[in-house]
Design an enzyme around this catalytic site. Structure first.
Site, PDB file in Angstrom:
ATOM      1  N   HIS A   1       0.891  -1.173   0.000  1.00 16.57           N
ATOM      2  CA  HIS A   1       0.000   0.000   0.000  1.00 16.57           C
ATOM      3  C   HIS A   1       0.920   1.211   0.000  1.00 16.57           C
ATOM      4  CE1 HIS A   1      -3.762   2.147   1.518  1.00 16.57           C
ATOM      5  NE2 HIS A   1      -2.827   3.082   1.479  1.00 16.57           N
TER       6      HIS A   1
ATOM      7  N   ASP B   1      -9.885  -4.522  -3.477  1.00 16.49           N
ATOM      8  CA  ASP B   1      -9.574  -3.948  -2.163  1.00 16.49           C
ATOM      9  C   ASP B   1     -10.844  -3.921  -1.305  1.00 16.49           C
ATOM     10  OD1 ASP B   1      -8.160  -2.821  -0.070  1.00 16.49           O
ATOM     11  OD2 ASP B   1      -7.996  -0.829  -0.962  1.00 16.49           O
TER      12      ASP B   1
END
Ligand code: DOR
Length: 443
Positions: free
Chosen positions: A174, A298
């Protein structure tokens, strides 16, 4: 149990073909089975398309620890409905999946609860190198270079250098630069609303962290996957790194822009944040020209009560796993891409990025993880009809054309006629990291 799927247009590795597919037990045994083939069930799939099951390489199913938002049963039911036959789940559960023991605990919960196949990343911390080195049976290592939900953050350069230098599993991250995000938040002060989320988690924050991670991957020649690329600038960077680096776009970044905040508010509060319409166009272009390889979700559910807290107390994340394939089939209908591209981005490419054995393609000997879709079926997404425990979708009210009508996991039906059949359980995905990832064997 032998199942013959007849009369569908199949998306095969080399394109569309009208062939009959025979499944025996857990495997595809024939692509182009003869008309005389005997089977226990013959499925007449006239007018439908048969795809490999979707592999979603980025979901958050909250189990253990945050199961009021989602758990491995509800999350996997949502997968079955959405045509997702394998998910790879992120380590920001409670406890965080940063040890062998925590991974084993998740595998045990999944064996009991998951309707579809599964895998769990091991999360990096500043001091769990031994765990990262010893981990096997996992797709790879997840680093939060930039914090999000949970407290997994590795921002220290020395710690990052060690992880890239001293581990061998593929890494994903991330990427949002913590210093930039904190500086932006401080500059904006307390009088913020959700539209400021994209100013705080700015395009610059994403670019700085992605550039930093790609630099690490290069210097250490370590396979690296950039999760949820959200900006044109990051997509431009990826053009120069087609050896060890791959990248992913998520459906919300392909669908929403900052112009949607007035309509959707915290429903589209995500990390990385939603960006501009120019960024959306650039992500589509990067998928089409191969700078980005994977489309994922996600999927990050929070309850609507949690999302209703005033920003910035509202948590970031949205659920998507049961609508992602339909969103992309709708994009095919709107001529944004082809069906073959959707299958590459959502099925084959994630299998190659993570070295998943026997999945992502309709081919002899592959696992019978399959989804039958009706490209002409129109349905409207409704909060109340969502399988996710959080029971909402940012696409509530959207009418999409192209939906899964039946899903098989390892030859067993898990979704049919609008209903999830959840008496079956999936299996852990298997990885062979000697396969070398997405770029192995490619020009
Ligand atoms: O918005 C997000 N929420 N982004 C992430 O990467 C994590 C996720 C979560 O777990 O809620």
């Amino acid at each position: 149990m032998r199942t013959l799927i007849k009369n569908a247009v199949c998306v095969l590795p080399d394109g569309l073909a009208s062939v009959d597919v025979l499944v025996d037990g857990e495997r595809i045994v024939s692509v182009d089975a003869p008309a005389t083939t005997v089977a226990d069930e013959i499925v007449d799939a006239s007018g439908l398309h048969l795809l490999p099951g979707v592999i979603d390489d980025q979901v958050h199913f909250r189990d253990p620890g945050l199961t009021h938002k989602e758990d491995l049963h509800t999350g996997s039911r949502a997968c079955a409905k959405g045509g997702v036959t394998t998910f790879l789940e992120m380590p920001n559960t409670v406890p965080a999946a940063t040890t062998r023991a925590a991974i084993d605990a998740k595998l045990a919960i999944a064996a009991e609860k998951s309707v579809v196949n599964y895998g769990f990343y091991i999360g990096a911390t500043a001091d769990n190198l031994d765990e990262l080195r010893a981990a096997d049976g996992v797709p790879g290592i997840k680093i939060f270079i930039g914090s999000s939900t949970g407290d997994l953050l590795v921002d220290d350069q020395d710690a990052l250098e060690r992880i890239f230098a001293e581990t061998t599993l593929p890494i994903c991250a991330h990427c949002e630069d913590e210093t930039t995000v904190r500086g932006n938040a401080a500059a904006l002060g307390d009088a913020v609303d959700v539209t400021d989320h994209s100013r705080i988690r700015s395009a610059e924050a994403a670019l700085i962290a992605t550039r930093r991670a790609i630099d690490l991957a290069h210097r250490h020649h370590h396979r690296f996957h950039v999760l949820h690329v959200s900006t044109a600038a990051e997509a431009a960077l990826l053009a120069d790194h087609r050896d060890v680096v791959t990248g992913e776009a998520c459906v919300h970044h392909l669908e929403f822009s900052v112009d949607d905040y007035p309509r959707l508010g915290t429903r589209i509060q995500m990390n990385p944040s939603i960006k501009t319409t120019d960024d959306v166009a650039a992500l589509w272009a990067a998928l089409r020209d191969g700078r980005l390889q994977v489309v994922a979700t996600d999927h990050a559910p929070h309850t609507l009560d949690e999302k209703a807290r005033p920003y910035p107390a509202s948590p970031s994340g949205l659920p998507a796993v049961e609508n992602s394939l339909a969103l992309m089939l709708n994009a095919v209908h709107e001529r944004a891409c082809t069906l073959e591209q959707v299958v590459h981005w959502m099925c084959d490419a994630p299998a190659r990025v993570w070295d998943i054995v026997g999945k992502g393609r309709i081919a002899d000997g592959y696992d019978a993880d399959l989804v039958l879709v009706d490209l002409a079926l129109e349905k409207t997404v409704r909060d109340a009809e969502q399988e996710t425990k959080s029971r909402w979708s940012p696409w509530d009210g959207a009418t999409l054309r192209g939906w899964p009508v039946r899903t098989w996991v390892l030859g067993r039906t898990v979704f049919r006629d609008g209903r999830v059949c959840d008496d079956e359980r999936g299996r852990p995905a298997r990885y062979d990291h000697s396969l070398g990832g997405y770029w192995a064997g490619r020009a």
